[in-house]
Write an enzyme that holds these catalytic residues in place. Structure first.
Site, PDB file in Angstrom:
ATOM      1  N   SER A 168     154.865  76.182 -19.513  1.00  0.00           N
ATOM      2  CA  SER A 168     154.947  74.902 -18.799  1.00  0.00           C
ATOM      3  C   SER A 168     156.332  74.647 -18.213  1.00  0.00           C
ATOM      4  O   SER A 168     156.480  73.814 -17.327  1.00  0.00           O
ATOM      5  CB  SER A 168     154.551  73.749 -19.724  1.00  0.00           C
ATOM      6  OG  SER A 168     155.307  73.794 -20.927  1.00  0.00           O
ATOM      7  N   HIS A 227     160.567  69.569 -21.973  1.00  0.00           N
ATOM      8  CA  HIS A 227     160.378  69.638 -20.525  1.00  0.00           C
ATOM      9  C   HIS A 227     161.464  68.814 -19.824  1.00  0.00           C
ATOM     10  O   HIS A 227     162.324  68.233 -20.472  1.00  0.00           O
ATOM     11  CB  HIS A 227     158.985  69.135 -20.151  1.00  0.00           C
ATOM     12  CG  HIS A 227     157.890  69.951 -20.763  1.00  0.00           C
ATOM     13  ND1 HIS A 227     157.167  69.538 -21.866  1.00  0.00           N
ATOM     14  CD2 HIS A 227     157.412  71.173 -20.439  1.00  0.00           C
ATOM     15  CE1 HIS A 227     156.283  70.468 -22.197  1.00  0.00           C
ATOM     16  NE2 HIS A 227     156.415  71.471 -21.353  1.00  0.00           N
ATOM     17  N   ASP A 240     159.663  63.761 -25.705  1.00  0.00           N
ATOM     18  CA  ASP A 240     159.622  65.121 -25.168  1.00  0.00           C
ATOM     19  C   ASP A 240     161.040  65.514 -24.757  1.00  0.00           C
ATOM     20  O   ASP A 240     161.541  65.062 -23.725  1.00  0.00           O
ATOM     21  CB  ASP A 240     158.667  65.187 -23.970  1.00  0.00           C
ATOM     22  CG  ASP A 240     158.587  66.583 -23.342  1.00  0.00           C
ATOM     23  OD1 ASP A 240     159.360  67.479 -23.748  1.00  0.00           O
ATOM     24  OD2 ASP A 240     157.757  66.780 -22.437  1.00  0.00           O
TER      25      ASP A 240
END
Length: 397
Positions: free
Chosen positions: A134, A377, A374
């Site tokens: 990702s 990312h 998070d």
């Protein structure tokens, strides 16, 4: 001494000289896409040749500091529909915006500003493919947003799929693709069990053939445990294991990938790059946080670590251990991939993660950033735009 010749022989000599002169001019002008960066394919860490400051001979592209610059970002999140909710921090309520306005400044040179139209023209009729997890998808969407902002009236087409998604700038015949392959090597499902095949990459590799630019990444999935783990068994040497040393698994998988690339990719056609492992910011001790901080991760961080990459130290984090393996395997390739060495410059960007502004989190999740932030990312716009600016330099300078 005078040159003596007949009218006929002089005429022939003059014609030959003019032809030779025109040919030499053509050779000087006609550097093609492939010729232009063949030297990158041969030397693992060789940096693009940029004009350096202070009489330095080369530009240390990946060593430097972050500089606040009001001319950034390259695009607005509201104008780029492809951004996944988990990367779209402004849409999901991030209150600060300074993190959008930092420019990467290499130590002894200036980074050329990204020119999206030039990128599309130079890549006309070609394919760029991001391959990995990702974080590769993060960078893939960033590049599409940067190019879309530069060519806002271009006709485009998105074909979403799993594992392959393709975004096409139809006016230029440029495909920007993402192939989801978190381990690079194959994962097969047999009788409901996921088998991580450390010595096989052919199934994934079929997708990578006949591409003009391949940018690979891996790293994060090799450390996942429990419900996040992407396999049930590891296959190595014809035997199946419920688990094994994760660094050893990464090294074996990377060597399988490297051997496949050396054997199957035509490097006269295809430029192969490897994106260094993207760091996380879950441990405030890694950036010398002040005593008494209320959170233990990237939540609430609004500015980069100050100073230069050379002050960061290194060797202590899990990411650094993984990068030593990646670096070693690439160096051992017959034709080494170009390493886009962004780990250290990204480590400085503790402010660049989605934190609790990652898609539709519940009020309870947002109230508990220690559990839900998070810090892996990156927001878009944000740090991956700089990764793509460095990709642009690696391809065209």
């Amino acid at each position: 001494m005078a040159l003596l010749c007949s009218q006929t022989s002089c005429s022939v000599f003059t014609s030959f000289f003019i032809l030779f002169f025109l040919l030499s001019l053509q050779c000087q002008k006609g550097t093609s896409f492939h010729h232009h960066h063949h030297h990158h394919e041969r030397v693992h860490h060789q940096k693009p040749i940029l004009k350096a400051n202070n009489n330095q001979s080369t530009c240390a592209l990946f060593v430097g500091s972050w500089v606040y610059d009001e001319s950034y970002p390259f695009y607005e999140s509201s104008s780029c529909e492809i951004i996944d909710p988990e990367f779209n921090c402004q849409m999901y309520g991030r209150p600060d915006s300074d993190y959008l306005r930092y420019r990467w400044k290499p130590l002894n040179c200036e980074l050329p500003r990204f020119n999206g139209v030039e990128f599309l023209l130079k890549m006309k009729g070609k394919t760029v493919m991001f391959v990995g997890d990702s974080l590769g998808r993060n960078q893939w969407q960033s590049l599409i947003c940067m190019l879309s902002a530069a060519a806002p009236h271009a006709q485009t087409q998105l074909v979403s799929g799993d594992p392959l998604s393709i975004f096409t700038f139809l006016d230029y015949g440029v495909n920007i693709s993402f192939h989801r392959a978190p381990y690079l090597v194959d994962v097969d499902v047999i009788q409901g069990k996921r088998i991580l095949r450390l010595e096989e990459v052919d199934k994934n590799g079929d997708t990578w053939k006949n591409v003009d630019v391949l940018l690979f990444n891996t790293g994060h999935w090799w450390s996942h445990q429990g419900s996040l783990q992407g396999w049930d068994y590891v296959e190595l040497g014809g035997k199946f294991y419920p688990d094994m040393d994760r660094m050893a698994a990464l090294e074996r998988g990377m060597k399988t990938w490297a051997n496949w690339v050396d054997t199957n990719i035509d490097r006269s056609r295809t430029q192969v790059l490897f994106q260094a492992i993207s760091p996380t910011h879950y441990n405030e001790n890694e950036w010398n946080a002040a005593v008494g901080m209320t959170t233990k991760n990237c939540y609430g961080e609004t500015a980069p670590i100050s100073g230069t990459t050379t002050n960061l130290g290194g060797g202590a984090t899990y990411t650094d251990q993984q990068m030593r393996i990646v670096d070693m395997v690439i160096r051992e390739m017959r034709d080494p991939a170009y390493l886009l060495d962004v780990t250290k410059l990204s480590e400085m960007r503790k402010d660049g993660h989605p934190s609790i502004y990652s898609g539709e989190l519940s009020p309870q999740q947002r109230a508990n950033p220690d559990q839900s932030a998070d810090c892996s990312h990156w927001c878009l716009p944000g740090l991956p735009d700089t990764w793509n600016q460095l990709l642009y330099v690696a391809l065209f300078y």
